[in-house]
Write an enzyme that holds these catalytic residues in place. Sequence first.
Site, short mmCIF file in Angstrom:
data_model
loop_
_atom_site.label_atom_id
_atom_site.label_comp_id
_atom_site.label_asym_id
_atom_site.label_seq_id
_atom_site.Cartn_x
_atom_site.Cartn_y
_atom_site.Cartn_z
N MET A 32 0.85 -1.19 0.00
CA MET A 32 0.00 0.00 0.00
C MET A 32 0.89 1.25 0.00
SD MET A 32 -3.43 -0.96 2.07
CE MET A 32 -2.82 -0.75 3.72
N ASP A 37 12.25 -0.36 4.45
CA ASP A 37 13.24 -1.42 4.15
C ASP A 37 12.61 -2.83 4.18
OD1 ASP A 37 15.10 0.48 3.75
OD2 ASP A 37 16.26 0.09 5.57
N GLY A 38 11.53 -2.98 4.94
CA GLY A 38 10.84 -4.28 4.95
C GLY A 38 10.31 -4.59 3.55
N HIS A 39 9.64 -3.62 2.95
CA HIS A 39 9.14 -3.81 1.57
C HIS A 39 10.31 -4.09 0.62
CE1 HIS A 39 5.75 -1.04 3.00
NE2 HIS A 39 5.13 -2.13 2.63
N GLY A 149 5.41 -10.03 3.95
CA GLY A 149 6.21 -10.01 5.17
C GLY A 149 5.55 -10.82 6.29
N ASP A 152 3.03 -9.18 9.11
CA ASP A 152 1.58 -9.37 9.11
C ASP A 152 1.32 -10.88 9.03
OD1 ASP A 152 0.66 -6.52 8.99
OD2 ASP A 152 1.87 -6.58 7.18
N SER A 187 7.12 -0.70 9.65
CA SER A 187 5.72 -0.64 9.22
C SER A 187 5.47 0.75 8.66
CB SER A 187 4.81 -0.88 10.43
OG SER A 187 3.50 -0.47 10.15
N SER A 188 4.62 0.82 7.64
CA SER A 188 4.27 2.14 7.09
C SER A 188 3.61 3.00 8.16
CB SER A 188 3.31 1.98 5.90
OG SER A 188 3.88 1.10 4.96
N ARG A 189 2.90 2.35 9.08
CA ARG A 189 2.21 3.11 10.13
C ARG A 189 3.17 3.77 11.11
NH1 ARG A 189 -3.41 2.29 10.39
NH2 ARG A 189 -4.07 0.61 9.01
O1 PAF Z 1 0.10 -5.62 3.69
C1 PAF Z 1 -0.38 -4.72 2.97
O2 PAF Z 1 0.23 -3.69 2.71
C2 PAF Z 1 -1.79 -4.91 2.42
O3 PAF Z 1 -2.61 -5.54 3.32
C3 PAF Z 1 -1.80 -5.62 1.05
C4 PAF Z 1 -1.32 -7.05 1.17
C5 PAF Z 1 -0.96 -4.86 0.05
C6 PAF Z 1 -3.25 -5.68 0.52
O4 PAF Z 1 -3.77 -4.40 0.34
#
Ligand code: PAF
Length: 281
Positions: A32, A37-39, A149, A152, A187-189
Amino acid sequence: MSAPILRRLADLRAEVAGWKARGESVGVVPTMGALHDGHLSLVRAARAGCDRVIVTIFVNPKQFNSPEDLANYPRTEVEDARRLGPLGVDAVYVPEPEQIYPQGFCTTVSVAGLTDVLCGAHRPGHFDGVATVVTKLFTQTRADRAYFGEKDFQQLQVVTRLARDLDLGVEVIGCPTIREEDGLAMSSRNLLLSDRARVWAPELHRAMEEMAEGLRAGGDASALRTAAEARLLRAGFTGVDYLDLRACDDLALLERVDRPARLLAAAWLAGVRLIDNISVS
Ligand code: PAF
């Protein structure tokens, strides 16, 4: 070099059709945005495992429980494109909402059982939104492999299950959580945390490590949970949604570590909901 950004499904389809015609494998990293760095570790895993790599960036409205949460979710597209630049991504798919949910869209993908607990119990409809969008992203990208990841963990189980149940032909690959130096799971959050809250945030991981140690030594989850919750509340957290010992495969609640298990937590800090999980077995 920056990766080409595709916003229309037709353009994505044309690109993927060319790759598939040449027998190239396709990996997808669904995100999203607000990439960290996780992504990027997921992108590297996809790069190592597939001929072609697609990163999707779509803030999926169907998985948010409140309009404020959706509105506040960090959006950093220019920075995201810059970060992906050096990683050799073949396409960044940033669909407009109607490319995912066209007029009249009325299908929901729902995974039973696994979604009744943890975040599923605290965020009604969240996993239906995740399962629906992920199914669309898998079919739109025609991916052979998809990278998620472990941060989640419940989402990873749900997505693995739906890919299997629906014969989507995609292999779901879980990758380890990447942490900041002080232990906070990326986390993005985390971008939503104030400077002050950011200092307190790693306490979640520390409390979980302490609880995990007690569990490994044969302790009972309920007594250890009470102590860990108290520690978090002392550290400035305002609430704990869950702090559970769960079986890795079916997420059944455990009192002791008698099979492969994970400790999973969701807790509130200064209006931000943080989640984390660690292996206990
Ligand atoms: O983990 C996320 O960022 C979201 O839940 C995902 C898997 C991209 C689905 O919108």
